[in-house]
Design an enzyme around this catalytic site. Structure first.
Site, PDB file in Angstrom:
ATOM      1  N   GLN A 172      -5.688  -2.695 -31.299  1.00  0.00           N
ATOM      2  CA  GLN A 172      -6.651  -1.614 -31.034  1.00  0.00           C
ATOM      3  C   GLN A 172      -7.257  -1.068 -32.335  1.00  0.00           C
ATOM      4  OE1 GLN A 172      -8.180  -0.420 -28.433  1.00  0.00           O
ATOM      5  NE2 GLN A 172      -7.151  -1.784 -26.994  1.00  0.00           N
ATOM      6  N   SER A 173      -7.542  -1.948 -33.269  1.00  0.00           N
ATOM      7  CA  SER A 173      -8.067  -1.505 -34.558  1.00  0.00           C
ATOM      8  C   SER A 173      -9.482  -0.935 -34.446  1.00  0.00           C
ATOM      9  CB  SER A 173      -8.069  -2.697 -35.520  1.00  0.00           C
ATOM     10  OG  SER A 173      -8.807  -2.392 -36.679  1.00  0.00           O
ATOM     11  N   ASN A 174      -9.650   0.311 -34.870  1.00  0.00           N
ATOM     12  CA  ASN A 174     -10.999   0.891 -34.969  1.00  0.00           C
ATOM     13  C   ASN A 174     -11.766   0.238 -36.106  1.00  0.00           C
ATOM     14  OD1 ASN A 174     -10.718   3.149 -33.020  1.00  0.00           O
ATOM     15  ND2 ASN A 174      -9.087   3.748 -34.432  1.00  0.00           N
TER      16      ASN A 174
END
Ligand code: PLP
Length: 341
Positions: free
Chosen positions: A83-85
């Site tokens: 879930q890397s921004n």
């Protein structure tokens, strides 16, 4: 006024300056919970940087994509958690610059929510056209990156590698610049004595801010909340080293190790796993200010900011500022934490 920052290649991506807004209703809500004096509260809206959902990485990517283009790259490779921004913003920045993107996402967070591996940032990565490669959390990162870079080169491409979080000295220039931008906003508002609090993980945001402070030569002070590593001392050492490299790039004095301040009390069990204080902070700020935080970074960062305020840590100051570094798409990946239906 020109600064040493102007000499670096930069690809414009961000809507700047981001707003600095006062949080009067949050302050009123907190005043009901503590007898300690509260300073004026502000939020620096780097969630409004404007690129595909916004966030702090956009500022770093202006310099990173600038360097990639200057070196003739046609593909950007980066990495992070599922879930890397940062990965989502890198995919968007690459698209805006006419480059391809490859996202190597490590499945390191043992969160079992039903949307974690299909929604949130991951969904946006697909919409943005990124080539997403999910690898096991315990894979050898160095070997995986080498294999991906070799594969792209063998296919005739020119890849540019962006480290996790965009946290190289070049990426951190974005936050040296942000510090100068905030300093000018505080001067305009007539605020002299302030502290700036934000969530820190790969450290480029904090390193850039610290380097920016060395360049400016005066406040606000910076206090970060560790949302990433259980070994905070090692994390602070790494951020200090990065801050020194960033300061050298902009010809600023080297920061003292004590300039890297990390509050370790709000990480919880580990990176990416929710805490009750995070949930409360996300809901309180949404319900008092209409501002959406995220479960992994700004929610824990805000939980730390609130805990410090209630404890009177910043009571003697004129103002305390929370740097909103973005991440709102993460709410959808953690829907079970918030959904009441
Ligand atoms: C929303 C958000 N806030 C804060 C951070 C932390 O920034 P840094 O990695 O520069 O420490 C990140 C990093 O991914 C992020 O996505």
């Amino acid at each position: 006024m020109s600064t040493p920052l102007d000499s670096f290649p930069r690809f414009p991506l961000a809507h700047l300056p981001t707003p600095l807004a006062e949080m009067k209703r949050l302050r009123e809500a907190l005043a009901r919970e503590t007898g300690n004096r509260l300073p004026r509260l502000f939020i620096k809206r780097d969630d409004c940087t404007g690129l595909a959902g916004g966030g702090n990485k956009t500022r770093k990517l202006e310099f990173l994509i600038g360097e990639a283009l200057a070196g003739g790259a046609d593909t950007v490779v980066t990495t992070g958690a599922v879930q890397s921004n940062h990965a989502r913003q890198t995919a968007a920045a690459a698209a805006a610059a006419g480059l391809s993107s490859v996202l190597v996402l490590f499945d390191t967070v043992p969160y079992q929510g039903s949307a974690y591996r299909r929604s949130g940032n991951l969904l946006l990565d697909a919409v943005l056209g990124a080539d997403v490669r999910i690898v096991p959390g315990d894979a050898d990162a160095g070997a995986v990156f080498t294999a991906v870079m070799d594969e792209l080169k063998a296919a005739g491409r020119t890849p540019y590698f962006v480290p996790v979080g965009g946290s190289s000295a070049v990426g951190s220039l974005g936050y040296a610049n942000a510090y100068l931008e905030l300093g000018a906003q505080l001067d305009d508002a007539g605020i002299g004595d302030a502290v700036l609090v934000h969530a820190s993980s790969s450290g480029g945001t904090q390193a850039g801010l610290v380097a920016g402070a060395c360049h400016r030569g005066r406040g606000p002070e910076i206090g970060a909340i560790n949302v990433y590593r259980s070994d905070s001392d090692a994390m602070a050492e790494g951020i200090h080293a990065l801050a020194c490299k960033t300061a050298a790039l902009i010809e600023a004095p080297a920061p003292a190790p004590g300039a890297v301040v990390l509050d370790h009390a709000h990480l919880g069990e580990r990176y990416g796993l929710p805490t009750e204080a995070m949930r409360r902070a996300v809901e309180l700020v949404a319900r008092t200010e209409g501002v959406l935080l995220d479960p992994v970074y700004t929610g824990k960062g805000m939980a730390g900011f609130i805990a410090q305020l209630l404890a009177g840590t910043h009571s003697r100051r004129e103002a305390a500022i929370f740097l909103h570094t973005g991440g709102m798409p993460g709410l959808f990946a953690y829907e079970e934490e918030f959904a009441s239906v």
